[in-house]
Design a protein around this motif. Sequence first.
Motif, short mmCIF file in Angstrom:
data_model
loop_
_atom_site.label_atom_id
_atom_site.label_comp_id
_atom_site.label_asym_id
_atom_site.label_seq_id
_atom_site.Cartn_x
_atom_site.Cartn_y
_atom_site.Cartn_z
N ALA A 1 -2.33 -2.69 11.57
CA ALA A 1 -3.43 -2.04 10.56
C ALA A 1 -2.70 -1.06 9.55
O ALA A 1 -3.38 -0.95 8.57
CB ALA A 1 -4.46 -1.62 11.68
N ALA A 2 -2.01 -0.32 10.00
CA ALA A 2 -1.38 0.61 9.29
C ALA A 2 -0.80 0.17 7.93
O ALA A 2 -0.89 0.63 6.74
CB ALA A 2 -0.51 1.47 10.07
N LEU B 1 -3.33 -1.19 5.47
CA LEU B 1 -3.90 0.17 4.81
C LEU B 1 -3.24 0.56 3.57
O LEU B 1 -3.24 1.05 2.63
CB LEU B 1 -4.41 1.15 5.86
CG LEU B 1 -5.52 0.37 6.78
CD1 LEU B 1 -5.87 1.68 7.60
CD2 LEU B 1 -6.78 0.30 5.61
N ALA B 2 -1.74 0.66 4.19
CA ALA B 2 -0.71 1.11 3.14
C ALA B 2 -0.61 0.24 1.68
O ALA B 2 -0.24 0.41 0.78
CB ALA B 2 0.63 1.28 3.93
N LEU C 1 -3.06 -1.91 0.89
CA LEU C 1 -4.22 -1.81 0.14
C LEU C 1 -4.05 -0.52 -0.99
O LEU C 1 -4.43 -0.62 -1.91
CB LEU C 1 -5.36 -1.47 1.21
CG LEU C 1 -6.75 -1.05 0.49
CD1 LEU C 1 -7.17 -2.07 -0.52
CD2 LEU C 1 -7.84 -0.72 1.33
N ALA C 2 -3.41 0.61 -0.29
CA ALA C 2 -3.26 1.99 -1.27
C ALA C 2 -2.46 1.40 -2.15
O ALA C 2 -2.64 2.04 -3.35
CB ALA C 2 -2.90 3.02 -0.24
N CYS D 1 -3.91 -0.62 -5.03
CA CYS D 1 -4.95 0.43 -5.70
C CYS D 1 -3.97 1.29 -6.96
O CYS D 1 -4.43 1.29 -8.02
CB CYS D 1 -5.72 1.24 -4.99
SG CYS D 1 -6.95 0.60 -3.98
N VAL D 2 -2.93 1.52 -6.57
CA VAL D 2 -2.07 2.16 -7.28
C VAL D 2 -1.42 1.21 -8.51
O VAL D 2 -1.48 1.79 -9.73
CB VAL D 2 -0.67 3.06 -6.77
CG1 VAL D 2 0.17 3.35 -7.60
CG2 VAL D 2 -1.13 3.94 -5.62
N THR E 1 1.71 9.97 -4.54
CA THR E 1 0.77 9.18 -3.60
C THR E 1 1.91 8.24 -2.81
O THR E 1 1.45 8.11 -1.49
CB THR E 1 0.05 8.24 -4.49
OG1 THR E 1 -0.99 8.95 -5.32
CG2 THR E 1 -0.75 7.12 -3.72
N ALA F 1 2.80 10.34 0.12
CA ALA F 1 1.94 10.57 1.10
C ALA F 1 1.71 9.23 1.87
O ALA F 1 1.42 9.31 3.06
CB ALA F 1 0.65 10.98 0.42
N VAL F 2 1.55 8.27 1.30
CA VAL F 2 1.34 6.86 2.14
C VAL F 2 2.41 6.79 3.03
O VAL F 2 2.29 6.48 4.32
CB VAL F 2 1.20 5.81 0.91
CG1 VAL F 2 0.92 4.49 2.08
CG2 VAL F 2 -0.14 5.81 0.43
N SER G 1 4.47 8.68 4.50
CA SER G 1 4.58 9.51 5.46
C SER G 1 3.51 9.13 6.47
O SER G 1 3.95 9.37 7.74
CB SER G 1 4.09 11.09 5.09
OG SER G 1 5.13 11.41 3.88
N LEU G 2 2.33 8.91 6.37
CA LEU G 2 1.16 8.52 7.12
C LEU G 2 1.60 7.17 7.77
O LEU G 2 1.68 7.03 9.12
CB LEU G 2 -0.04 8.50 6.54
CG LEU G 2 -0.63 9.75 5.80
CD1 LEU G 2 -1.84 9.49 5.05
CD2 LEU G 2 -1.39 10.52 7.07
N LEU G 3 2.22 6.43 7.08
CA LEU G 3 2.68 5.01 7.58
C LEU G 3 3.92 5.18 8.64
O LEU G 3 3.81 4.73 9.74
CB LEU G 3 3.07 4.05 6.69
CG LEU G 3 3.63 2.74 6.95
CD1 LEU G 3 2.31 2.00 7.60
CD2 LEU G 3 4.03 2.00 5.76
#
Lengths: 148, 155
Positions: free
Chosen positions: B23-24, B27-28, B30-31, B34-35, B133, B136-137, B139-141
């Motif tokens: 899932a992560a 979503l990464a 997908l981000a 978008c970029v 961006t 951030a992505v 790091s969260l991932l």
Amino acid sequence: MTDDRRAEARRILLVGGALGVVALAYLLALRHRTDYPGHFLAGYGATLGAVGLLALTLPERARGAAFGPVVAAATLLCVAGGAGLEGSVFRLARFDPVDFFNQSLGAALAGLSVLVAAPTGRVPPATAAFGSLVSVAATAAGFFLAFR
Amino acid sequence: MPSADAPPPASPAPRAQRTTRAAAAGLAALALACVLGNLRVTSARTLVPLALATTLDAKERRTEKHPGLDDAISWTLGDGRRIEVDAPVDELAGRGARLEKAAGERTLRVDGRAVELPVCDDEVGMRRIVAPTLLAVASLLAVAWATRRRDRAAP
């Protein structure tokens, strides 16, 4: 402070830091177009609110292994809802793909944030409070920047 | 009753780890999409990536929330294409002009006259937000990826 509280605090800091870095980059690099950071923040705030609320109300069987897919699916629903709003209520001159990408980027970051902040699917009270505040603040700031 | 040779049943922790990671990662992705989408659209509005050998048949400018700042400007070309352009690019040519350029060139020939394509703030800004961006992505991932490992190791 217990280890659990310290881990929760670290996750909150990371999520807040990630949002802060991207929002600041948008505000500095695209300050001539405040609607771009506005769409990013509105997408983040609205998705964080929706997915966070869903996480808070999930039945026990939807946590654990099902939690990741549930968050991803809910985030995609938010992206689709955002596309619908951009193409209808907020459609002024035309459907702007840049607005859509900005708000969807916010939504994707919000979904990732939920996975980081509530990795087991259970949302601790401090995380829920922080998430609620960020959700409302980001959505309000997003609308202000987009329409001011 | 399971036989002694049967593999032990999978514990829920690794399965939760796999689904959270998937899932992560989704979503990464997908981000990232978008970029890339932002870069592609704002770059196309500068005309730089486009190849042109046609006429500018019609121009249309529609106002948005902030007239003059976020107007939607589109050109209808003689070859049937309808493209969106940035405001500084819109000032380079009038209706009926002959447009020529190769893809990737920063020079546009308008009725045979060479003009430099202007730098567009939207495209520059979108390029500037890529690194923060992605940071951030990533790091969260990374944390979403690692958290489950710690949960799995826990008794």
